[in-house]
Design a protein around this motif. Structure first.
Motif, PDB file in Angstrom:
ATOM      1  N   ASN A 222       0.807  -1.227   0.000  1.00 38.77           N
ATOM      2  CA  ASN A 222       0.000   0.000   0.000  1.00 38.77           C
ATOM      3  C   ASN A 222       0.839   1.277   0.000  1.00 38.77           C
ATOM      4  OD1 ASN A 222      -2.337  -1.603   0.074  1.00 38.77           O
ATOM      5  ND2 ASN A 222      -2.290  -1.693   2.307  1.00 38.77           N
ATOM      6  N   TRP A 225       0.503   1.909  -5.969  1.00 35.21           N
ATOM      7  CA  TRP A 225      -0.403   1.097  -6.773  1.00 35.21           C
ATOM      8  C   TRP A 225      -0.286   1.518  -8.230  1.00 35.21           C
ATOM      9  CZ3 TRP A 225      -5.688   1.476  -3.675  1.00 35.21           C
ATOM     10  CH2 TRP A 225      -5.549   0.775  -2.460  1.00 35.21           C
ATOM     11  N   ASP A 247      -0.847  -3.812  -6.469  1.00 36.41           N
ATOM     12  CA  ASP A 247       0.117  -3.316  -5.484  1.00 36.41           C
ATOM     13  C   ASP A 247       1.525  -3.715  -5.925  1.00 36.41           C
ATOM     14  OD1 ASP A 247       1.897  -3.413  -3.087  1.00 36.41           O
ATOM     15  OD2 ASP A 247       0.088  -2.746  -2.048  1.00 36.41           O
ATOM     16  N   GLN A 278      -8.015  -2.631   1.176  1.00 36.98           N
ATOM     17  CA  GLN A 278      -6.672  -2.425   1.707  1.00 36.98           C
ATOM     18  C   GLN A 278      -6.591  -1.373   2.806  1.00 36.98           C
ATOM     19  OE1 GLN A 278      -5.921  -5.360  -0.011  1.00 36.98           O
ATOM     20  NE2 GLN A 278      -3.890  -4.489   0.305  1.00 36.98           N
ATOM     21  N   PRO A 280      -5.515   1.856   2.763  1.00 37.32           N
ATOM     22  CA  PRO A 280      -4.145   2.394   2.792  1.00 37.32           C
ATOM     23  C   PRO A 280      -4.055   3.693   3.579  1.00 37.32           C
ATOM     24  CG  PRO A 280      -5.193   2.926   0.713  1.00 37.32           C
ATOM     25  CD  PRO A 280      -6.155   2.025   1.450  1.00 37.32           C
ATOM     26  N   LEU A 284      -0.487   7.366  -0.332  1.00 37.55           N
ATOM     27  CA  LEU A 284      -0.358   6.326  -1.358  1.00 37.55           C
ATOM     28  C   LEU A 284      -0.277   6.955  -2.746  1.00 37.55           C
ATOM     29  CD1 LEU A 284      -0.772   3.349  -2.515  1.00 37.55           C
ATOM     30  CD2 LEU A 284      -3.205   3.869  -2.437  1.00 37.55           C
ATOM     31  N   GLU A 377       1.378 -10.492   1.387  1.00 34.97           N
ATOM     32  CA  GLU A 377       0.565  -9.546   2.155  1.00 34.97           C
ATOM     33  C   GLU A 377       0.279 -10.079   3.554  1.00 34.97           C
ATOM     34  OE1 GLU A 377      -4.003  -8.121   2.001  1.00 34.97           O
ATOM     35  OE2 GLU A 377      -2.814  -7.476   0.274  1.00 34.97           O
TER      36      GLU A 377
END
Length: 384
Positions: A222, A225, A247, A278, A280, A284, A377
């Protein structure tokens, strides 16, 4: 460094441990760097201590043979009778061990001389070689069957490197070259990608900030992207469109959306799916090409409201967004080009199965040390 290594002394336990580490998968270069031994020396140890499987199920090393030879010489000196001394030792040495010694040295010496020195009839040696070859044939047959199974389980998507990795995980002692050779002989190959002919855009495109600037490196999930749209054809509904978000750290497709129309709503939905899953932190970076859906005011405002920074590829430069294009290429190679979708609904189900069931959770990636995106992840989230 080389001079220091030459003065070092290593006991037998140390040497054997280095060879064991090499057998477990560590490279000679890494072992040399970590333990301060020259690569040439390590290769010598590998040759000396690596066990060789015999046809009777036993193993022997070159070091074992050297020790046996020393024992023979010692008995020769004690008894002053080479024939008697060797005959005594010869009873302790199996035929397969002697045949293996001949195989090791037959490029340096004639087989006839080797057989005479070791007191083994040439016919006996050739007979034992045939037994070994028969065992090799059986092993190749077993390996080929397992290769077929792994290949089928991956829906013909895996090539030799990934099949080789999985075979090693299952305990098979087999080289990549042998897997490649068996696959070629059996006509087993990964499904290939059809050529893609991109259409040249006739619209004027305004350049925008490229925050990513081909820096695909990350420290965790994250952070960065990438997103893009690709085309999927169906018989009844014609062209449909898949918008994906990936990602860069885990290589996971964190969000996607599938639609009959290529609109700003399509890419917004894919982004929202990713953001919701996600969660984030602010800051990001979302990188895309200069497509009108991503450069629209509605999409820009929506992304900025989430605390996400937009980054855009340079005009006419696909390498700036190579990672997401690579995913779409894999999708086409492994799935889309080998299926005829009846309609939008059937294509939507198939894409879900591929992305969520296969790509994210089952497909091992060489760039991830043969782990899956979901495993990467999960590992990070457990630490956090």
């Amino acid at each position: 460094m080389g001079n220091q290594n030459s003065n070092k002394k290593f006991n037998e336990d140390f040497r054997k441990m280095v060879v064991d580490l090499y057998s477990s998968g560590q490279t000679v270069r890494d072992l040399s760097s970590e333990y301060g031994v020259s690569e040439v020396t390590i290769y010598k140890w590998i040759k000396r201590y690596s066990p060789m499987d015999m046809a009777d199920g036993t193993t022997v090393t070159l070091d074992d043979f050297v020790k046996l030879k020393k024992q023979m010489l010692r008995l020769q000196e004690e008894n002053e009778n080479l024939k008697k001394g060797y005959g005594h030792i010869r009873q302790k040495v199996s035929l397969t061990e002697l045949s293996n010694v001949i195989n090791q040295h037959k490029d340096q010496y004639p087989i006839q001389i080797l057989c005479e020195v070791l007191e083994i009839p040439r016919s006996t040696y050739y007979q034992s070689t045939e037994i070994v070859e028969c065992r090799r044939v059986r092993e190749n047959k077993e390996l080929t069957e397992r290769i077929r199974e792994i290949h089928a389980e991956s829906k013909q998507r895996y090539g030799a490197p990934k099949i080789h990795f999985l075979l090693k995980q299952e305990g098979y002692l087999v080289s990549l070259k042998r897997v490649q050779r068996l696959m070629k002989k059996a006509g087993i190959r990964a499904i290939t990608q059809k050529k893609y002919r991109p259409q040249v855009s006739k619209h004027q495109v305004e350049a925008r900030d490229n925050l990513l600037n081909r820096d695909f490196s990350t420290t965790t999930i994250n952070e960065k992207w990438v997103a893009d749209i690709t085309y999927i054809h169906t018989l009844r509904d014609g062209w449909c469109y898949l918008a994906s978000v990936l990602d860069l750290h885990s290589k996971k497709v964190v969000g996607y959306s599938f639609s009959r129309t290529m609109t700003t709503e399509l890419v917004t939905k894919a982004f929202d799916n990713a953001f919701e899953t996600q969660q984030p932190a602010e800051g990001l970076v979302l990188h895309t090409d200069l497509g009108s859906q991503y450069t629209s005011e509605d999409f820009r405002n929506h992304v900025q409201s989430k605390g996400v920074k937009q980054s855009f590829s340079h005009k006419g430069c696909p390498y700036d967004n190579a990672c997401i294009e690579s995913f779409h290429a894999i999708l086409k190679k492994e799935e889309v080009h080998h299926v005829t979708y009846v309609d939008y609904a059937s294509a939507k189900i198939a894409l879900f199965q591929y992305i969520e069931g296969w790509y994210n959770r089952k497909r091992i990636h060489s760039s991830l040390a043969y782990k899956t995106p979901q495993a990467i992840e999960d590992q990070i989230r457990q630490i956090a």
